[in-house]
Design an enzyme around this catalytic site. Sequence first.
Site, PDB file in Angstrom:
ATOM      1  N   LYS A 251      -4.534  -2.629   6.432  1.00  0.00           N
ATOM      2  CA  LYS A 251      -4.008  -0.997   6.710  1.00  0.00           C
ATOM      3  C   LYS A 251      -2.615  -0.293   7.587  1.00  0.00           C
ATOM      4  O   LYS A 251      -2.845  -0.071   9.181  1.00  0.00           O
ATOM      5  CB  LYS A 251      -4.481   0.097   6.541  1.00  0.00           C
ATOM      6  CG  LYS A 251      -4.321   1.277   5.813  1.00  0.00           C
ATOM      7  CD  LYS A 251      -5.795   2.480   5.221  1.00  0.00           C
ATOM      8  CE  LYS A 251      -5.167   3.881   5.173  1.00  0.00           C
ATOM      9  NZ  LYS A 251      -3.311   4.274   5.165  1.00  0.00           N
ATOM     10  N   ARG A 271       6.807   8.406  -0.718  1.00  0.00           N
ATOM     11  CA  ARG A 271       5.445   9.142  -1.434  1.00  0.00           C
ATOM     12  C   ARG A 271       5.219  10.287  -2.950  1.00  0.00           C
ATOM     13  O   ARG A 271       4.774  10.325  -3.532  1.00  0.00           O
ATOM     14  CB  ARG A 271       4.403   9.433  -0.881  1.00  0.00           C
ATOM     15  CG  ARG A 271       3.072   8.608  -1.282  1.00  0.00           C
ATOM     16  CD  ARG A 271       2.049   9.604  -0.178  1.00  0.00           C
ATOM     17  NE  ARG A 271       0.650   8.652  -0.186  1.00  0.00           N
ATOM     18  CZ  ARG A 271      -0.106   9.594  -0.528  1.00  0.00           C
ATOM     19  NH1 ARG A 271       0.712  11.050  -1.190  1.00  0.00           N
ATOM     20  NH2 ARG A 271      -1.420   9.507  -0.420  1.00  0.00           N
ATOM     21  N   GLU A 301       4.217  -0.636   3.754  1.00  0.00           N
ATOM     22  CA  GLU A 301       4.395   0.689   3.973  1.00  0.00           C
ATOM     23  C   GLU A 301       5.818  -0.158   5.434  1.00  0.00           C
ATOM     24  O   GLU A 301       5.921  -0.958   5.963  1.00  0.00           O
ATOM     25  CB  GLU A 301       3.678   0.397   4.651  1.00  0.00           C
ATOM     26  CG  GLU A 301       2.612   1.567   5.701  1.00  0.00           C
ATOM     27  CD  GLU A 301       2.422   2.481   4.884  1.00  0.00           C
ATOM     28  OE1 GLU A 301       2.256   2.535   3.823  1.00  0.00           O
ATOM     29  OE2 GLU A 301       1.771   3.664   5.438  1.00  0.00           O
ATOM     30  N   PHE A 341       3.706  -4.904   0.038  1.00  0.00           N
ATOM     31  CA  PHE A 341       1.906  -5.474  -0.417  1.00  0.00           C
ATOM     32  C   PHE A 341       2.025  -5.067  -1.823  1.00  0.00           C
ATOM     33  O   PHE A 341       1.053  -5.284  -2.968  1.00  0.00           O
ATOM     34  CB  PHE A 341       1.079  -4.344  -0.620  1.00  0.00           C
ATOM     35  CG  PHE A 341       1.202  -2.177  -0.060  1.00  0.00           C
ATOM     36  CD1 PHE A 341       1.315  -1.865  -1.329  1.00  0.00           C
ATOM     37  CD2 PHE A 341       1.805  -2.126   1.677  1.00  0.00           C
ATOM     38  CE1 PHE A 341       1.512  -0.815  -1.632  1.00  0.00           C
ATOM     39  CE2 PHE A 341       1.940  -0.384   0.395  1.00  0.00           C
ATOM     40  CZ  PHE A 341       1.649  -0.301  -0.057  1.00  0.00           C
ATOM     41  N   LYS A 422      -9.761   2.121   0.094  1.00  0.00           N
ATOM     42  CA  LYS A 422      -9.523   2.070   2.339  1.00  0.00           C
ATOM     43  C   LYS A 422     -10.732   2.649   2.939  1.00  0.00           C
ATOM     44  O   LYS A 422     -11.140   2.689   2.764  1.00  0.00           O
ATOM     45  CB  LYS A 422      -8.290   3.429   2.131  1.00  0.00           C
ATOM     46  CG  LYS A 422      -9.175   5.048   1.943  1.00  0.00           C
ATOM     47  CD  LYS A 422      -7.866   5.593   2.099  1.00  0.00           C
ATOM     48  CE  LYS A 422      -7.861   7.019   1.570  1.00  0.00           C
ATOM     49  NZ  LYS A 422      -7.027   7.691   1.988  1.00  0.00           N
TER      50      LYS A 422
HETATM   51  P1  AMP Z   1      -4.031   7.295   2.502  1.00  0.00           P
HETATM   52  O1  AMP Z   1      -2.530   8.324   2.667  1.00  0.00           O
HETATM   53  O2  AMP Z   1      -5.057   7.749   3.469  1.00  0.00           O
HETATM   54  O3  AMP Z   1      -4.531   8.284   1.843  1.00  0.00           O
HETATM   55  O4  AMP Z   1      -3.988   5.833   2.311  1.00  0.00           O
HETATM   56  C1  AMP Z   1      -2.787   5.386   1.385  1.00  0.00           C
HETATM   57  C2  AMP Z   1      -1.932   4.961   1.587  1.00  0.00           C
HETATM   58  O5  AMP Z   1      -2.319   3.360   3.155  1.00  0.00           O
HETATM   59  C3  AMP Z   1      -1.191   4.034   0.910  1.00  0.00           C
HETATM   60  O6  AMP Z   1       0.021   5.791   0.461  1.00  0.00           O
HETATM   61  C4  AMP Z   1      -0.381   4.014   1.931  1.00  0.00           C
HETATM   62  O7  AMP Z   1       1.112   4.434   2.585  1.00  0.00           O
HETATM   63  C5  AMP Z   1      -0.634   3.670   2.870  1.00  0.00           C
HETATM   64  N1  AMP Z   1      -0.983   1.751   3.486  1.00  0.00           N
HETATM   65  C6  AMP Z   1      -0.543   0.583   4.404  1.00  0.00           C
HETATM   66  N2  AMP Z   1      -1.055  -0.086   3.900  1.00  0.00           N
HETATM   67  C7  AMP Z   1      -0.882  -0.727   3.029  1.00  0.00           C
HETATM   68  C8  AMP Z   1      -1.580  -1.717   2.286  1.00  0.00           C
HETATM   69  N3  AMP Z   1      -2.163  -2.787   2.543  1.00  0.00           N
HETATM   70  N4  AMP Z   1      -1.691  -1.722   0.744  1.00  0.00           N
HETATM   71  C9  AMP Z   1      -1.944  -0.052   0.218  1.00  0.00           C
HETATM   72  N5  AMP Z   1      -1.586   0.955   1.370  1.00  0.00           N
HETATM   73  C10 AMP Z   1      -1.253   0.748   1.877  1.00  0.00           C
END
Ligand code: AMP
Length: 592
Positions: A251, A271, A301, A341, A422
């Site tokens: 991530k 986003r 990302e 990704f 996540k």
């Molecule tokens: P969050 O913003 O904490 O809800 O986490 C989701 C976000 O992680 C996504 O919107 C992406 O911007 C980010 N992200 C980073 N690495 C990845 C990955 N390998 N696959 C999908 N999302 C990722």
Amino acid sequence: MTFKHLSEYFSKLEKTSLRNQMTEILASLFHEAERGEIGKLCYLLQGRVAPLFTAVEFGMADKMVIRAIVQGLFVDGGKVVSVFKSEGDLGNAVQKLKLSESGKRKEDKELGIVEVYDVLYQIATSNGTGSQEKKINLLGDLLKYSDPLSAKYIVRMTLAKLRLGFSDMTILDALSWMLTSSKSLRAEIEKAYNVRPDLGYIGSTIKTKGIKGLSHVIPMVGTPIMMARAERMTTGIDIIEKVGKCAVEPKYDGFRLQVHFDGKNVSLISRNLENVTAMYPDIVEGVKKQIKAKKTIFEGEAIGINVETGEYLPFQETVQRKRKYDIEAKAKEIPLKLFAFDCLFADGEEYLYKPYLMRRKKLEQLVEKGDTIYVAHKEIVADPKRLEEIFQDAVTRGLEGVMAKKLDGTYRAGARDFNWIKYKRSYAGKLSDTIDAVVMGYDLGQGKRSSFGIGDFLIGIYDKKKENYLTVAKIGTGLTDIEWQELQVRSQKLRTKVKPENYDVDKAMSCDVWMKPEIVVEIRADEITRSPVHTAGRVMGPSKSGSALEVKVAGFALRFPRLERFRGDKKPEDATNLSELETMYDLQIGNK
Ligand code: AMP
């Protein structure tokens, strides 16, 4: 349909703030509209001539519109200004002026909505030298021939002030209502909208093909797809239990980009569906060099790299690339890498309804070796122990954690589910994840902070079902001077005279100054606790005497909340929602 008739609908819509009533009014409007009209109608209802994600704007200020009124109505400029002053709204002013010339108003024509739309479209798309004059002439002519009520709304539209008070979701409800006299098709329509968030397309497809037309909507290069989101879990065991064997990717802690490439042109979408292409010329170049497809949509990302060490930069540094000026210089200082990704569309074929493994395979074929775009690393894992190892390794390398992806999961546009999970590094407190909250208002400062004008601020989460904001904390510490200042500056434009209608706030949490929901902040807290003065998850019921309401179940509140960062990339509706907060409360370490 005549534009006059549409304007009568605008009037009706303006008079109500009840969503159900709006839905029914809109449904009856959609019923009446012809097949060829409904798409354009959907844009006009938003005061626009194109979908929200396009940059087509009227670009007309009061002064230009006043000149168009002078020209179209043959009235004196001074008169327009004085009526404008007394009415406080140029739309009302033009309506009044038109009404007062009633005797000589032979010019009024029954303008059709498509006819008016076409002229408005020309106004919005004129640019370059001489475009100001062209816009004024076109609008002047339109006002000359339109009836007073139509003129009022045309003027408001060109000033970007047609605010009828409903969201895209109400339009989706209304389309369902048109077909079934109920909201029963809303979920199905919304699913299609998430793939093509273009109300014009959705409206005209439903009108011509019925709900069947939306069963398998193919994405379109150039139309952003609402991004899929991830659920959260806190151990490898839980993840494997939930989805079984899965793919584990790092991530990356940067910002997400959706890339649209038609073989020649590249658009980068953030986003919150903003077009951010101009900000990242290095990524644009990388796509042109490395992507082997005539047409494709993929996601990744973007993360900054330390030029000397080649290491990933922390988010706070990467985010400096989000700027409107000095773009080239910053691009040299902080070059970006894009870790792709997901692949959603390639060479005429949709991929988003296909399983993860197929999408990844296509993605790997799309990206050629180079130094800007990389395919995110992945490992297929069935053993929770191995998942933990990968997670620990990611954290050691300065990443946020890992994303676990269900092997047969599709890409769920606009949805958050367990197809993606996540798993982020835990912190000292009980609560391992941050919360995205909306700043709802603030109290004036005392002592040292009176210089910032803000003493503390109220934050809330979003209740998707009721479409309102519910409070979880007031924050008065933990910001740097710069952050207080930023909050103060940004809040100036968002102040409202009264508490916005969709805020549910206990009296004890009232604020000196209320703000429109716009600023999203990422908040870290030690724990989610229960408190009667916060409204998130609070349940009220009649007291024993039955005369008043009292708290039956206390709301959720944050313990030791502190600002992690401003989330300019998130819209208020993207704030953590109530059901997520409930899950986070349950997931808290030791709370299970
Ligand atoms: P969050 O913003 O904490 O809800 O986490 C989701 C976000 O992680 C996504 O919107 C992406 O911007 C980010 N992200 C980073 N690495 C990845 C990955 N390998 N696959 C999908 N999302 C990722």
